[in-house]
Design an enzyme around this catalytic site. Structure first.
Site, mmCIF file in Angstrom:
data_model
loop_
_atom_site.group_PDB
_atom_site.id
_atom_site.type_symbol
_atom_site.label_atom_id
_atom_site.label_comp_id
_atom_site.label_asym_id
_atom_site.label_seq_id
_atom_site.Cartn_x
_atom_site.Cartn_y
_atom_site.Cartn_z
ATOM 1 N N HIS A 6 0.823 -1.207 0.000
ATOM 2 C CA HIS A 6 0.000 0.000 0.000
ATOM 3 C C HIS A 6 0.859 1.259 0.000
ATOM 4 O O HIS A 6 0.485 2.266 0.619
ATOM 5 C CB HIS A 6 -0.956 0.017 1.210
ATOM 6 C CG HIS A 6 -2.161 -0.864 1.004
ATOM 7 N ND1 HIS A 6 -3.231 -0.484 0.238
ATOM 8 C CD2 HIS A 6 -2.441 -2.112 1.440
ATOM 9 C CE1 HIS A 6 -4.142 -1.451 0.231
ATOM 10 N NE2 HIS A 6 -3.669 -2.461 0.947
ATOM 11 N N SER A 60 -13.152 -17.282 -22.153
ATOM 12 C CA SER A 60 -12.291 -17.583 -21.020
ATOM 13 C C SER A 60 -12.643 -18.969 -20.497
ATOM 14 O O SER A 60 -13.809 -19.368 -20.534
ATOM 15 C CB SER A 60 -12.502 -16.539 -19.927
ATOM 16 O OG SER A 60 -11.971 -17.030 -18.711
ATOM 17 N N LEU A 100 -2.747 -11.386 -5.795
ATOM 18 C CA LEU A 100 -1.592 -11.828 -6.586
ATOM 19 C C LEU A 100 -1.595 -11.187 -7.976
ATOM 20 O O LEU A 100 -0.975 -11.704 -8.912
ATOM 21 C CB LEU A 100 -1.593 -13.363 -6.694
ATOM 22 C CG LEU A 100 -1.545 -14.109 -5.342
ATOM 23 C CD1 LEU A 100 -1.654 -15.615 -5.556
ATOM 24 C CD2 LEU A 100 -0.265 -13.790 -4.576
ATOM 25 N N SER A 115 -3.844 -10.795 -10.377
ATOM 26 C CA SER A 115 -4.412 -11.447 -11.568
ATOM 27 C C SER A 115 -5.052 -10.411 -12.491
ATOM 28 O O SER A 115 -5.028 -10.560 -13.716
ATOM 29 C CB SER A 115 -5.440 -12.490 -11.154
ATOM 30 O OG SER A 115 -6.473 -11.895 -10.403
ATOM 31 N N ASP A 144 2.020 -3.688 -9.841
ATOM 32 C CA ASP A 144 1.663 -4.998 -10.394
ATOM 33 C C ASP A 144 2.069 -5.120 -11.854
ATOM 34 O O ASP A 144 2.632 -6.132 -12.286
ATOM 35 C CB ASP A 144 0.153 -5.223 -10.261
ATOM 36 C CG ASP A 144 -0.292 -5.161 -8.806
ATOM 37 O OD1 ASP A 144 0.574 -5.067 -7.924
ATOM 38 O OD2 ASP A 144 -1.507 -5.205 -8.559
HETATM 39 P P1 NG1 Z 1 -3.783 -6.505 -5.545
HETATM 40 O O1 NG1 Z 1 -3.945 -6.927 -4.189
HETATM 41 O O2 NG1 Z 1 -3.064 -7.526 -6.385
HETATM 42 O O3 NG1 Z 1 -5.093 -6.132 -6.136
HETATM 43 C C1 NG1 Z 1 -3.318 -3.883 -5.154
HETATM 44 C C2 NG1 Z 1 -2.886 -2.825 -6.163
HETATM 45 C C3 NG1 Z 1 -1.376 -2.529 -6.072
HETATM 46 C C4 NG1 Z 1 -0.973 -2.223 -4.645
HETATM 47 C C5 NG1 Z 1 -1.489 -3.335 -3.711
HETATM 48 C C6 NG1 Z 1 -1.206 -3.054 -2.267
HETATM 49 C C7 NG1 Z 1 -4.021 -2.638 -8.324
HETATM 50 C C8 NG1 Z 1 -4.139 -3.136 -9.710
HETATM 51 N N1 NG1 Z 1 -3.159 -3.263 -7.527
HETATM 52 O O4 NG1 Z 1 -2.847 -5.156 -5.536
HETATM 53 O O5 NG1 Z 1 -1.074 -1.448 -6.930
HETATM 54 O O6 NG1 Z 1 -1.421 -0.972 -4.229
HETATM 55 O O7 NG1 Z 1 -2.902 -3.522 -3.853
HETATM 56 O O8 NG1 Z 1 0.164 -2.906 -2.045
HETATM 57 O O9 NG1 Z 1 -4.690 -1.696 -7.967
#
Ligand code: NG1
Length: 406
Positions: free
Chosen positions: A20, A53, A119, A121, A165
């Site tokens: 975060h 899909s 993760l 996705s 990500d």
């Molecule tokens: P996840 O948990 O994979 O959805 C999200 C955000 C990251 C980052 C993390 C927390 C998106 C696409 N991904 O990841 O940018 O902020 O939470 O560290 O918003």
């Protein structure tokens, strides 16, 4: 369906530390996973995207590239591919300027990456869609440029996410974690010590950022902006660095910042600020610990990160806390929630020697009793065999397009 000619492979990522803080412009330390979203596709002479899909409940999607890309219903899987198209074709993207008619794609999406599990996705699907469309139109974009573009494009889905990500997905290196910096975006491979083992353990609760968790996630990004403004406004005039977390944490020590914030910020936002600035320091320390193969130090930083995410950032869940505590009891060097939280997975660090004991402890003390209560089929591990709510993660290569294997 036309025979596929190409296969794009876009890995998920697991974040090791630095949670975060990407959307606050601060560095993070993830690695690309050996699990990925795949699209097998053929190119079409018409500007159409037509995809099926293999995931249950995901219907065929079709949209045109020569009309404004519109969002499907909230939570619809195709929004991630639409986001990719929107980023490339509109919004001054690299395909918007194409001087010949756009070509489309037809194919099938498949994935062995658990969805709604922290993760990445969703980003893997955005990146996969973007790479397929670029390939179909013979346009190349450098990985970091594409990471920045797809990070922005993913906001089309409504999540005000950061850029970790997409960068991890596109810049992954086998056997390496990645330090990702922002403004400008950079990805620096950090070699993974041979003896370190990473275990991903699902809390068996979906972290649906396309649904309920989106509001909670976007609230955190907003709060970080608010508290930053309050801290900067309280700095002595003339001495205020520019309004960014990076400038602030670069100019003033964490302890002093926390001191000042305690005087300027109310009890609702102060813990958020505390998480962000201490997590930044943990990332720097963790990167050094990894470079010098100090597993206990890295592990201790993960535990601090988890506590801060639980208490200051309020994104953990009892199940995630339980996984962390079982793993540590069983001898793991460190454990923490990974990704956005609100469910999803924990990441556990072990040495080669302790990994089997830790996995056994998690199976016996966390999964076995839940297996009795309900089927693990309900887990977010969509196409992954249900007996595998836990797996070893290996640092892998970034996204790529290859000829379809015949
Ligand atoms: P996840 O948990 O994979 O959805 C999200 C955000 C990251 C980052 C993390 C927390 C998106 C696409 N991904 O990841 O940018 O902020 O939470 O560290 O918003």
């Amino acid at each position: 369906m036309t025979e596929p000619r190409w296969r794009v492979i876009a890995p998920g990522r697991v974040n090791l530390i630095g949670e975060h803080i990407d959307y606050n412009g601060l560095p993070v330390l993830p690695m690309a996973l050996d699990r990925a979203v795949r699209i097998d596709f053929a190119t079409l002479d018409e500007p159409v995207v037509r995809l099926t899909s293999t995931a249950p409940g995901c219907e065929l999607t079709e949209f045109r590239l020569d009309r404004p890309v519109v969002r499907a219903l909230q939570g619809d899987w195709s929004n991630y591919v639409r986001a990719a198209a929107w980023g490339l074709v509109e919004n001054k993207g690299p395909l918007e300027a194409c001087d010949r008619p756009l070509r489309g794609i037809e194919g099938q999406v498949d994935s062995n990456l658990p969805v709604a599990s922290g993760l990445a996705s969703s980003s893997a699907l955005v990146v996969a869609g973007a790479l397929a469309l670029l390939k179909a139109n013979d346009v190349e974009v450098a990985p970091l440029d594409l990471a920045a573009l797809t990070a922005h494009a993913e906001q089309f889905t409504g999540v005000q996410g950061g850029g970790m990500d997409q960068a991890a997905c596109l810049c992954g290196v086998v056997g390496h974690a990645l330090r990702i910096d922002f403004d400008p975006l950079r990805a620096t491979p950090v070699p993974m010590p041979d003896d370190w083992r990473w275990i991903v353990a699902s809390s068996l609760a979906r972290a649906e950022k396309s649904r309920g968790a989106m509001r909670a996630y976007n609230a955190r990004t907003r709060e970080c902006g608010e508290v930053l403004a309050q801290v900067v406004a309280a700095l002595p005039s003339g001495g205020a660095p520019s309004r960014s977390y990076r400038a602030l944490t670069g100019a003033i020590s964490v302890d002093e910042l926390l001191d000042r914030a305690a005087r300027a910020v109310g009890p609702r936002l102060l813990p958020r600020f505390r998480h962000v600035v201490t997590e930044r320091r943990r990332v720097e320390e963790a990167q050094r610990a990894m470079a010098e193969a100090r597993i206990d130090e890295f592990g201790a930083l993960m535990v601090q990160s988890h506590k801060s995410l639980r208490d200051n950032y309020e994104v953990s869940t009892p199940a995630l806390d339980e996984i962390v505590s079982i793993a540590l009891d069983a001898g793991a060097a460190g454990a923490r929630l990974t990704g956005a939280g609100f469910g999803g997975c924990a990441i556990v660090l072990c040495s080669r020697r302790t990994a089997p004991t830790v996995v056994e402890a998690l199976m016996a003390r966390f999964y076995a009793k839940r297996r009795k209560r309900r089927s693990l089929d309900d887990s977010p591990f969509g196409t992954v065999p249900p007996q595998e709510p836990i797996f070893e993660a290996r640092a892998s290569a970034g996204a790529r397009v290859a000829a379809y294997p015949l």
